[in-house]
Design an enzyme around this catalytic site. Sequence first.
Site, PDB file in Angstrom:
ATOM      1  N   GLY A  15       0.821  -1.210   0.000  1.00  0.00           N
ATOM      2  CA  GLY A  15       0.000   0.000   0.000  1.00  0.00           C
ATOM      3  C   GLY A  15       0.855   1.260   0.000  1.00  0.00           C
ATOM      4  O   GLY A  15       0.595   2.208  -0.754  1.00  0.00           O
ATOM      5  N   TYR A 190      -6.683 -16.686   6.140  1.00  0.00           N
ATOM      6  CA  TYR A 190      -6.143 -15.659   5.247  1.00  0.00           C
ATOM      7  C   TYR A 190      -6.397 -16.031   3.787  1.00  0.00           C
ATOM      8  O   TYR A 190      -6.878 -15.216   2.991  1.00  0.00           O
ATOM      9  CB  TYR A 190      -4.635 -15.488   5.492  1.00  0.00           C
ATOM     10  CG  TYR A 190      -3.949 -14.645   4.441  1.00  0.00           C
ATOM     11  CD1 TYR A 190      -4.029 -13.257   4.466  1.00  0.00           C
ATOM     12  CD2 TYR A 190      -3.224 -15.243   3.402  1.00  0.00           C
ATOM     13  CE1 TYR A 190      -3.402 -12.479   3.494  1.00  0.00           C
ATOM     14  CE2 TYR A 190      -2.592 -14.487   2.431  1.00  0.00           C
ATOM     15  CZ  TYR A 190      -2.686 -13.100   2.472  1.00  0.00           C
ATOM     16  OH  TYR A 190      -2.071 -12.332   1.501  1.00  0.00           O
TER      17      TYR A 190
END
Length: 315
Positions: A15, A190
């Site tokens: 990110g 996950y």
Amino acid sequence: RKGSVIITGASSGLGLATAKALAETGKWHVIMACRNFLKAEKAAKSVGIPKENYTIVHLDLASLESVRQFADNFRRSGRPLDVLVCNAAVYLPTAKEPSFTAEGFELSVGTNHLGHFLLSRLLLDDLKQSDNPSKRLIIVGSITGNTNTLAGNVPPKANLGDLRGLSGGLNGINNSVMIDGGDFDGAKAYKDSKVCNMLTMQEFHRRFHEETGICFASLYPGCIATTGLFREHIPLFRLLFPPFQKYITKGYVSEEEAGKRLAQVVSDPSLTKSGVYWSWNKNSASFENQLSKEASDAEKARKLWEVSEKLVGLA
Ligand code: NDP
């Protein structure tokens, strides 16, 4: 005007690298949607993102209340929204016991899938209103949820089953801590959440692409073995994983390169096809990749959408 992009989890790893790559072009204003304001501010400064090209706004995806507040705050800011990037994730491979979000959902699926699902739904209207001809909603996927690949076949494999655990509330009561109703396994949770991310992107495409013109995409940026994602793993794993990926599997990609790839999906005029899961070959050229059977199962995507709507209070 500059393009306006929200990136969740922009305080580290992929990110942050994407925020940097976009902000540096001078053509984008990046809204860094982060749970830790100070960490995000330090991170933005440390990689040298120009001050005028970013804003940090608080968002904790592990709280639906926070997601709603974020959407309200964003709207009140009066900024347009051209691209939303759902990037944040938690990975808890060594957890023996499950943790839970504010609303009591298992933390990995609660954060990575349900938080982003609500966020995307709430911001869809804002995206719709963008006058940018290539407005986009991007949900970061992963190879690990794709059982048609080598990496996706390392146990425990992703498997959503018939979604009985998710339908049961994903709260740990009556075998509902995992989407498929099985026993808690952090690594699997996950991977399951990443399958949800890829199914959600496709369901968005089917429901909204024609009507809104928004381009929906997912991607596997490569194995970024150095990010914080592996912070919960045992030290030996963290020591050996990067060289293993570099020299054995050759799937390794630097944070900077991965950031450039995601930035491409945000802004490259040639990557406007909707409903696509992008990957990159050895020469760093993008291509449309195939998803596994489960990650492209339209019936499962529809069911996931409906159950998720109920859990986040949209239905
Ligand atoms: P990082 O751990 O470096 O980044 C994850 C980000 O998510 C951090 O900024 C973290 O915030 C944020 N985050 C976690 N929980 C929340 C929350 N509740 N609310 C808001 N933000 C939150 O990992 P990566 O950069 O590697 O991961 C980014 C994406 O890339 C993920 O979607 C991951 O699945 C995907 N991916 C990663 C691969 C890899 O090899 N690393 C491979 C394929 C996909 P904070 O800084 O506060 O902890």
